[in-house]
Write a protein that holds these residues in place. Structure first.
Motif, PDB file in Angstrom:
ATOM      1  N   GLY A 234      -5.093   2.933   1.052  1.00  0.00           N
ATOM      2  CA  GLY A 234      -4.792   4.395   0.552  1.00  0.00           C
ATOM      3  C   GLY A 234      -4.895   4.925  -1.029  1.00  0.00           C
ATOM      4  N   SER A 235      -4.131   5.295  -1.249  1.00  0.00           N
ATOM      5  CA  SER A 235      -4.408   5.902  -2.647  1.00  0.00           C
ATOM      6  C   SER A 235      -4.338   5.227  -4.096  1.00  0.00           C
ATOM      7  CB  SER A 235      -3.666   7.576  -3.185  1.00  0.00           C
ATOM      8  OG  SER A 235      -2.376   6.883  -2.821  1.00  0.00           O
ATOM      9  N   LYS A 236      -3.173   4.041  -3.792  1.00  0.00           N
ATOM     10  CA  LYS A 236      -2.528   2.961  -5.003  1.00  0.00           C
ATOM     11  C   LYS A 236      -2.056   1.339  -3.928  1.00  0.00           C
ATOM     12  CE  LYS A 236       1.445   2.171  -7.840  1.00  0.00           C
ATOM     13  NZ  LYS A 236       2.563   3.136  -8.300  1.00  0.00           N
TER      14      LYS A 236
ATOM     15  N   ASP B 127       1.256   5.967  -0.165  1.00  0.00           N
ATOM     16  CA  ASP B 127       0.367   7.276   0.927  1.00  0.00           C
ATOM     17  C   ASP B 127       0.239   7.795  -1.041  1.00  0.00           C
ATOM     18  OD1 ASP B 127       2.668   8.294  -0.491  1.00  0.00           O
ATOM     19  OD2 ASP B 127       2.468   8.719   1.936  1.00  0.00           O
ATOM     20  N   ALA B 128      -0.457   9.316  -1.403  1.00  0.00           N
ATOM     21  CA  ALA B 128      -0.782  10.081  -1.918  1.00  0.00           C
ATOM     22  C   ALA B 128       0.490  10.304  -2.389  1.00  0.00           C
ATOM     23  CB  ALA B 128      -1.668  11.400  -1.638  1.00  0.00           C
TER      24      ALA B 128
ATOM     25  N   ASN C 225      -6.185   1.154  -7.117  1.00  0.00           N
ATOM     26  CA  ASN C 225      -6.277   2.756  -7.663  1.00  0.00           C
ATOM     27  C   ASN C 225      -7.445   3.281  -6.060  1.00  0.00           C
ATOM     28  OD1 ASN C 225      -3.653   4.058  -7.761  1.00  0.00           O
ATOM     29  ND2 ASN C 225      -4.602   3.124 -10.301  1.00  0.00           N
ATOM     30  N   ALA C 226      -7.321   4.069  -4.919  1.00  0.00           N
ATOM     31  CA  ALA C 226      -8.420   4.425  -4.444  1.00  0.00           C
ATOM     32  C   ALA C 226      -9.086   5.550  -4.726  1.00  0.00           C
ATOM     33  CB  ALA C 226      -8.407   4.597  -2.884  1.00  0.00           C
ATOM     34  N   GLU C 227     -10.750   4.986  -5.685  1.00  0.00           N
ATOM     35  CA  GLU C 227     -11.444   6.238  -5.738  1.00  0.00           C
ATOM     36  C   GLU C 227     -11.806   7.066  -4.570  1.00  0.00           C
ATOM     37  OE1 GLU C 227     -14.812   4.826  -8.034  1.00  0.00           O
ATOM     38  OE2 GLU C 227     -14.044   3.093  -9.221  1.00  0.00           O
ATOM     39  N   ARG C 228     -12.011   8.631  -5.194  1.00  0.00           N
ATOM     40  CA  ARG C 228     -11.583   9.376  -3.737  1.00  0.00           C
ATOM     41  C   ARG C 228     -13.191  10.076  -3.695  1.00  0.00           C
ATOM     42  NH1 ARG C 228      -7.055  10.517  -1.600  1.00  0.00           N
ATOM     43  NH2 ARG C 228      -4.978   9.751  -2.937  1.00  0.00           N
TER      44      ARG C 228
ATOM     45  N   ARG D 266       0.907  -1.355   0.285  1.00  0.00           N
ATOM     46  CA  ARG D 266       0.814   0.114  -0.309  1.00  0.00           C
ATOM     47  C   ARG D 266       0.990   0.972  -0.140  1.00  0.00           C
ATOM     48  NH1 ARG D 266      -3.845  -1.760   4.608  1.00  0.00           N
ATOM     49  NH2 ARG D 266      -4.947  -3.539   3.588  1.00  0.00           N
TER      50      ARG D 266
ATOM     51  N   SER E  64       3.349   8.119  -3.076  1.00  0.00           N
ATOM     52  CA  SER E  64       2.955   7.118  -4.031  1.00  0.00           C
ATOM     53  C   SER E  64       4.522   6.212  -3.670  1.00  0.00           C
ATOM     54  CB  SER E  64       3.759   7.571  -5.340  1.00  0.00           C
ATOM     55  OG  SER E  64       2.569   7.364  -6.060  1.00  0.00           O
TER      56      SER E  64
END
Length: 64
Positions: A43-45, A14-15, A59-62, A12, A17
């Motif tokens: 998280g974001s990826k 963070d934003a 990739n997490a959808e925001r 995992r 990467s």
């Protein structure tokens, strides 16, 4: 008779990467591993690996 389970590594990010955690899940196939990781949230990826093989990059959808 059930299929033997494989251990998939989950990385995992963070934003920015940067790797923030490494976990593992047991699954019978790639599709099951992806579904398990999606159900866990991330998280974001997120990357899912089976040994040296990259199975998926998620990739997490925001929410907007």
């Amino acid at each position: 008779m059930s299929q033997p389970k494989n251990t998939y590594k989950i990385y995992r990010y963070d934003a920015a990467s940067m790797n923030v955690s490494a976990d593992s899940v047991e699954a019978s196939n790639h599709e099951e591993a992806i579904a398990l990781v999606e159900a866990m949230g991330f998280g974001s990826k997120c990357e899912i690996w089976d040994g040296r093989d990259l199975v998926a990059t998620l990739n997490a959808e925001r929410a907007a």
